[in-house]
Design a protein around this motif. Structure first.
Motif, PDB file in Angstrom:
ATOM      1  N   PHE A 518       1.148  -1.268  -0.271  1.00 53.33           N
ATOM      2  CA  PHE A 518      -0.233  -0.188   0.353  1.00 53.33           C
ATOM      3  C   PHE A 518       0.893   1.390   0.184  1.00 53.33           C
ATOM      4  CE2 PHE A 518      -3.499  -2.848   2.239  1.00 53.33           C
ATOM      5  CZ  PHE A 518      -3.702  -3.060   1.357  1.00 53.33           C
ATOM      6  N   LEU A 519       1.682   0.971   0.047  1.00 52.46           N
ATOM      7  CA  LEU A 519       3.072   2.285   0.533  1.00 52.46           C
ATOM      8  C   LEU A 519       3.566   2.310  -1.083  1.00 52.46           C
ATOM      9  CD1 LEU A 519       3.866   4.472   2.236  1.00 52.46           C
ATOM     10  CD2 LEU A 519       6.130   2.834   2.572  1.00 52.46           C
ATOM     11  N   THR A 520       3.473   3.005  -1.502  1.00 50.29           N
ATOM     12  CA  THR A 520       3.826   3.882  -2.695  1.00 50.29           C
ATOM     13  C   THR A 520       4.147   5.990  -3.047  1.00 50.29           C
ATOM     14  OG1 THR A 520       1.518   4.312  -4.207  1.00 50.29           O
ATOM     15  CG2 THR A 520       2.091   2.229  -4.111  1.00 50.29           C
ATOM     16  N   PRO A 521       4.865   5.791  -4.155  1.00 48.84           N
ATOM     17  CA  PRO A 521       5.732   7.192  -4.183  1.00 48.84           C
ATOM     18  C   PRO A 521       4.533   7.994  -4.320  1.00 48.84           C
ATOM     19  CG  PRO A 521       6.673   5.808  -5.612  1.00 48.84           C
ATOM     20  CD  PRO A 521       5.274   4.748  -5.459  1.00 48.84           C
ATOM     21  N   CYS A 522       3.446   8.013  -5.240  1.00 54.03           N
ATOM     22  CA  CYS A 522       1.843   8.723  -5.001  1.00 54.03           C
ATOM     23  C   CYS A 522       1.207   7.550  -4.745  1.00 54.03           C
ATOM     24  CB  CYS A 522       2.006   8.952  -6.640  1.00 54.03           C
ATOM     25  SG  CYS A 522       2.221   8.446  -7.849  1.00 54.03           S
ATOM     26  N   CYS A 523      -0.218   9.096  -4.795  1.00 55.23           N
ATOM     27  CA  CYS A 523      -1.398   7.922  -4.318  1.00 55.23           C
ATOM     28  C   CYS A 523      -1.120   6.924  -3.344  1.00 55.23           C
ATOM     29  CB  CYS A 523      -2.604   7.241  -5.666  1.00 55.23           C
ATOM     30  SG  CYS A 523      -1.970   8.338  -6.846  1.00 55.23           S
ATOM     31  N   SER A 524      -0.714   6.928  -2.350  1.00 55.85           N
ATOM     32  CA  SER A 524      -0.492   5.751  -1.421  1.00 55.85           C
ATOM     33  C   SER A 524      -1.867   6.192  -0.472  1.00 55.85           C
ATOM     34  CB  SER A 524       0.551   5.912  -0.883  1.00 55.85           C
ATOM     35  OG  SER A 524       1.090   5.356   0.433  1.00 55.85           O
ATOM     36  N   LEU A 525      -1.888   4.446   0.162  1.00 55.37           N
ATOM     37  CA  LEU A 525      -3.107   3.993   1.227  1.00 55.37           C
ATOM     38  C   LEU A 525      -2.543   4.705   2.968  1.00 55.37           C
ATOM     39  CD1 LEU A 525      -5.112   2.031  -0.450  1.00 55.37           C
ATOM     40  CD2 LEU A 525      -5.072   4.135  -0.653  1.00 55.37           C
ATOM     41  N   GLU A 526      -0.564   4.777   2.462  1.00 59.52           N
ATOM     42  CA  GLU A 526      -0.101   4.949   3.601  1.00 59.52           C
ATOM     43  C   GLU A 526       0.865   6.650   4.024  1.00 59.52           C
ATOM     44  OE1 GLU A 526       1.417   1.424   5.806  1.00 59.52           O
ATOM     45  OE2 GLU A 526       1.235   0.348   3.636  1.00 59.52           O
ATOM     46  N   THR A 527       0.758   6.975   4.769  1.00 62.36           N
ATOM     47  CA  THR A 527       1.570   8.082   4.706  1.00 62.36           C
ATOM     48  C   THR A 527       3.315   7.468   5.336  1.00 62.36           C
ATOM     49  OG1 THR A 527      -0.267   9.194   5.951  1.00 62.36           O
ATOM     50  CG2 THR A 527       1.622  10.392   5.952  1.00 62.36           C
ATOM     51  N   PRO A 528       4.151   8.021   4.642  1.00 65.65           N
ATOM     52  CA  PRO A 528       5.065   8.505   5.029  1.00 65.65           C
ATOM     53  C   PRO A 528       6.015   8.728   6.166  1.00 65.65           C
ATOM     54  CG  PRO A 528       5.184   9.112   2.608  1.00 65.65           C
ATOM     55  CD  PRO A 528       3.766   8.831   3.273  1.00 65.65           C
ATOM     56  N   VAL A 529       6.538   7.799   7.337  1.00 62.83           N
ATOM     57  CA  VAL A 529       7.090   8.545   8.452  1.00 62.83           C
ATOM     58  C   VAL A 529       7.952   9.738   8.211  1.00 62.83           C
ATOM     59  CG1 VAL A 529       9.558   7.421   8.386  1.00 62.83           C
ATOM     60  CG2 VAL A 529       8.685   7.372  10.471  1.00 62.83           C
ATOM     61  N   VAL A 555       9.254  -3.206   7.095  1.00 65.13           N
ATOM     62  CA  VAL A 555       9.271  -4.279   7.070  1.00 65.13           C
ATOM     63  C   VAL A 555       7.956  -4.494   6.172  1.00 65.13           C
ATOM     64  CG1 VAL A 555       8.301  -6.351   7.782  1.00 65.13           C
ATOM     65  CG2 VAL A 555      10.374  -4.536   9.348  1.00 65.13           C
ATOM     66  N   LEU A 556       7.891  -5.129   5.343  1.00 64.03           N
ATOM     67  CA  LEU A 556       6.531  -5.589   3.863  1.00 64.03           C
ATOM     68  C   LEU A 556       5.578  -6.558   5.071  1.00 64.03           C
ATOM     69  CD1 LEU A 556       4.476  -4.294   1.580  1.00 64.03           C
ATOM     70  CD2 LEU A 556       6.318  -6.182  -0.006  1.00 64.03           C
ATOM     71  N   THR A 557       4.856  -6.749   5.048  1.00 64.36           N
ATOM     72  CA  THR A 557       3.896  -7.318   6.028  1.00 64.36           C
ATOM     73  C   THR A 557       3.281  -7.930   4.592  1.00 64.36           C
ATOM     74  OG1 THR A 557       1.837  -6.228   5.949  1.00 64.36           O
ATOM     75  CG2 THR A 557       3.189  -6.155   8.023  1.00 64.36           C
ATOM     76  N   PRO A 558       2.988  -9.687   5.437  1.00 67.92           N
ATOM     77  CA  PRO A 558       2.387 -10.308   4.026  1.00 67.92           C
ATOM     78  C   PRO A 558       0.611  -9.686   3.924  1.00 67.92           C
ATOM     79  CG  PRO A 558       2.933 -11.850   5.934  1.00 67.92           C
ATOM     80  CD  PRO A 558       2.991 -10.649   6.623  1.00 67.92           C
ATOM     81  N   TYR A 559       0.676  -8.810   4.637  1.00 68.38           N
ATOM     82  CA  TYR A 559      -0.825  -8.305   4.491  1.00 68.38           C
ATOM     83  C   TYR A 559      -0.568  -6.709   3.132  1.00 68.38           C
ATOM     84  CZ  TYR A 559      -3.011 -12.359   6.413  1.00 68.38           C
ATOM     85  OH  TYR A 559      -3.570 -13.831   6.427  1.00 68.38           O
ATOM     86  N   CYS A 560      -0.084  -6.152   2.574  1.00 70.70           N
ATOM     87  CA  CYS A 560       0.289  -5.349   2.235  1.00 70.70           C
ATOM     88  C   CYS A 560       0.271  -4.484   2.413  1.00 70.70           C
ATOM     89  CB  CYS A 560      -0.863  -5.036   1.028  1.00 70.70           C
ATOM     90  SG  CYS A 560      -1.994  -5.986   0.058  1.00 70.70           S
TER      91      CYS A 560
END
Length: 657
Positions: A518-529, A555-560
């Motif tokens: 879910f962590l991508t450079p743009c349009c992410s569903l997570e906010t970078p630290v 750390v990338l979890t098995p659930y994205c």
């Protein structure tokens, strides 16, 4: 100045001598007169029937006039009075203020024409003002053209024929105002009346004989008639560039912005001129009306004047005072501009809350959606606004289009807020989706349902539809593949169905539509630290744990989900394990180092996507430890270590590593 003579008792005009236009009409056969009139003004379906009338010219002293809102026509800088009895039949000696005041009070074109029929002479500026008022009222009545009753009215014909036959005798103001009035409604561009007026304007423009106000009015009028590609418009802008801005009235500056806005593709060519206007306009802001403020802000957006932030800030300051007076459309434009320039102001938000809370049920749906978009884009958790909008939707859901419904609901998910009437709100939304599911564009529907899941209003009844191949094909459209954001939203809805809706037994999302992270450079569903915050916590953890090898990040979890902050592994006895350990891991701690961007603006309320991530990590077995910025930003290094000790090992005081 030309004076148009409008005799009393027009039915007895046969008693008067025929001069000028009357004589010309009288000398022609009736059929010929009808044919000529048709060419002059009317669309092909509205022939004019001209009768005898008398036109006479005199010279009178001219006064400029201004129409700020299209209704209140008056001389510039002068007060207005309502004593209509003070009119004299001869307007050479009549107070023009009373004339414009009377025009403003009339509610129909027939009233204006009836009033004009009581006058003997009419200066061309006032005649143009009367023509403008007639066209404005017909336009507000949603008429695309003048009614037959108006076109056949002899007073109206007297106005038009004079403007057509003697344009060279008109004042600048009378000329451009008459032309501007006729563009308010559909008039055949090839009519002789319009052609003659445009030709006279071009002659005066070539001679440099038009004043600043006339140039601005003519510029806007030619845009409507000929489009922004008009070569004449380039000459107008060139002449305006040579004028001193001190000679421009505030309404002329606003009109100039509108002219340049229509030529937005040429903004780079006029940037030096725009810089001058932007700097000069700073002094005019206190004198601008609500309508003018919204128009200037709209023009600044269209012209991409990101360097004019001082002007935007000052317009925003004065917009606070005018919020109660903005129309729904004007308020929407102001909010669009603030969104574009990234502007927000707590005083503006407070005033907006008061306006929306008191008048939300009367605001246009488009204005409501703009208010919600403003709150969403600026991450403003305004409970008064959100509560009022939720109540409005419950009461008036049928007024909102699918796009507006999405724009209204999405901020609740983004801002992680449930209004007091949440049950009624989502019941109404569900009923609407059942009734109008196919009317929602696929991406709009996906965003809407995803937003609902962020606040634990899971769209279980619609998951089978959005996971179906048919919907996914619609969602993709003609593109070769789905965009990254849509794939992430679909994947998170799938994860929600697995973790929070175990009773859902319908179709699942096909693996080819699932993302890995879910962590991508743009349009992410997570906010970078927040990097600075992360560095501080990392130093404290090394002091606490003794070495960097006892905690991991990204750390990338098995659930994205990506634990981009910190992951700590513990064994069964609570001992900290090295980050490389894969065996004997009994418990995992996910440290969420939450900077300001993970919260609503100026609050301690997590955004919906961050609250959902932490909720899902807990369901996946992680011990989530939240480290909010406001708890550690003032701590010393030693205090930070003690803080982390309490947060991580409060239940394991004797932990070792």
């Amino acid at each position: 100045m030309a004076l148009i003579t409008l005799r009393r008792n027009l039915c007895h005009l046969s008693d008067f001598r025929m001069h000028g236009a009357l004589a010309a009409l009288r000398s022609q056969p009736v059929n010929h007169v009808h044919k000529v009139a048709k060419k002059r003004l009317c669309p092909r379906s509205c022939p004019l029937h001209l009768g005898p009338f008398k036109v006479r010219f005199h010279h009178a002293r001219r006064k400029e006039f201004h129409s700020e809102n299209g209704n209140d026509l008056r001389p510039v800088g002068e007060a207005m009075f309502s004593d209509r009895d003070s009119f004299e039949q001869n307007l050479e000696n009549m107070d023009e203020q009373v004339f414009y005041r009377s025009l403003s009070n009339f509610t129909s074109s027939e009233e204006v024409l009836s009033f004009l029929s009581t006058l003997q002479t009419l200066p061309d500026v006032l005649a143009a003002g009367a023509l403008q008022r007639i066209c404005e009222m017909e336009r507000k009545a949603e008429a695309h053209r003048l009614p037959k009753e108006i076109l056949e009215n002899r007073v109206f014909q007297a106005l038009c024929i004079q403007f057509e036959q003697e344009p060279s005798n008109l004042s600048n103001t009378g000329l451009v105002t008459a032309l501007q009035a006729l563009t308010l409604l559909y008039v055949d561009p090839q009519s002789s009346l319009l052609l003659n007026l445009v030709a006279e304007c071009q002659r005066r423009l070539q001679r440099g004989g038009l004043d600043v106000h006339s140039l601005c009015v003519l510029g806007e009028t030619l845009i409507k008639l000929q489009g922004p590609e008009s070569t004449t418009l380039d000459l107008i802008i060139y002449q305006l560039q040579g004028e001193k801005l001190e000679n421009f009235a505030p309404e002329d500056i606003v009109a100039l912005y509108r002219v340049l806005q229509a030529c937005a593709e040429k903004a780079d060519q006029h940037q030096a001129f725009l810089n001058r206007i932007n700097n000069f306009s700073l002094s005019l802001v206190p004198n601008l009306s609500p309508k003018s403020i919204s128009q200037v802000l709209t023009a600044l957006v269209a012209l991409d004047q990101t360097q004019a932030l001082p002007l935007v800030l000052k317009l925003g300051k004065y917009a606070v005072r005018h919020i109660p007076h903005f129309t729904s459309e004007e308020l929407g434009r102001v909010l669009d501009a603030f969104i574009y320039f990234g502007h927000h102001d707590r005083f503006f938000t407070t005033a907006l809350e008061q306006r929306v809370a008191s008048l939300c049920l009367t605001l246009a749906p488009e204005a409501v959606s703009r208010v919600m978009e403003y709150c969403s884009r600026k991450q403003i958790l305004s409970q008064p606004i959100l509560n009022a909008v939720a109540e409005t939707f419950v009461c008036q859901a049928e007024k909102f289009s699918p796009r507006q419904v999405s724009e209204l609901i999405e901020p609740f998910g983004k801002l992680n807020y449930l209004p007091p009437n949440a049950s009624a709100l989502f019941r109404k939304l569900e009923d609407m989706l059942f009734a109008r599911f196919n009317s929602f564009p696929p991406k709009t529907l996906l965003k809407l349902l995803h937003s609902c899941s962020l606040i634990e209003r899971h769209p279980v009844n619609f998951m089978a539809k959005i996971f179906s191949p048919y919907f996914l094909q619609q969602l993709q459209g003609e593109e070769s593949c789905l965009d990254r954001l849509s794939l992430a939203q679909l994947t998170q809805l799938l994860l929600t169905s697995l973790l929070e809706c175990p009773f859902y037994k319908g179709p699942k999302l096909h693996p080819k539509y699932q993302v890995k992270s879910f962590l991508t450079p743009c349009c992410s569903l997570e906010t970078p630290v927040d990097f600075q915050l992360y560095k501080s916590v990392m130093v404290g953890l090394m002091d606490l744990l003794g070495a960097r090898l006892y905690f991991a990040s990204k750390v990338l979890t098995p659930y994205c989900y990506t634990i981009a902050d910190v992951e700590i592994k513990l064994d069964e006895e609570g001992f900290v394990l090295p980050l490389t350990a894969d065996e004997d891991v009994h418990r995992r701690i996910a440290l969420c180092i939450d900077g300001p961007k993970r919260f609503c603006l100026n609050s301690r309320h997590l955004l919906g996507k961050e609250a959902t991530k932490q909720r899902h990590l807990r369901l996946l077995g992680y011990q989530v430890v939240q480290i909010p910025y406001y708890e550690i930003e003032t701590l010393t290094r030693l205090e930070l270590v003690e803080y982390l000790q309490r947060k991580l090992f409060s239940q394991n005081a004797g932990v070792c590593w």
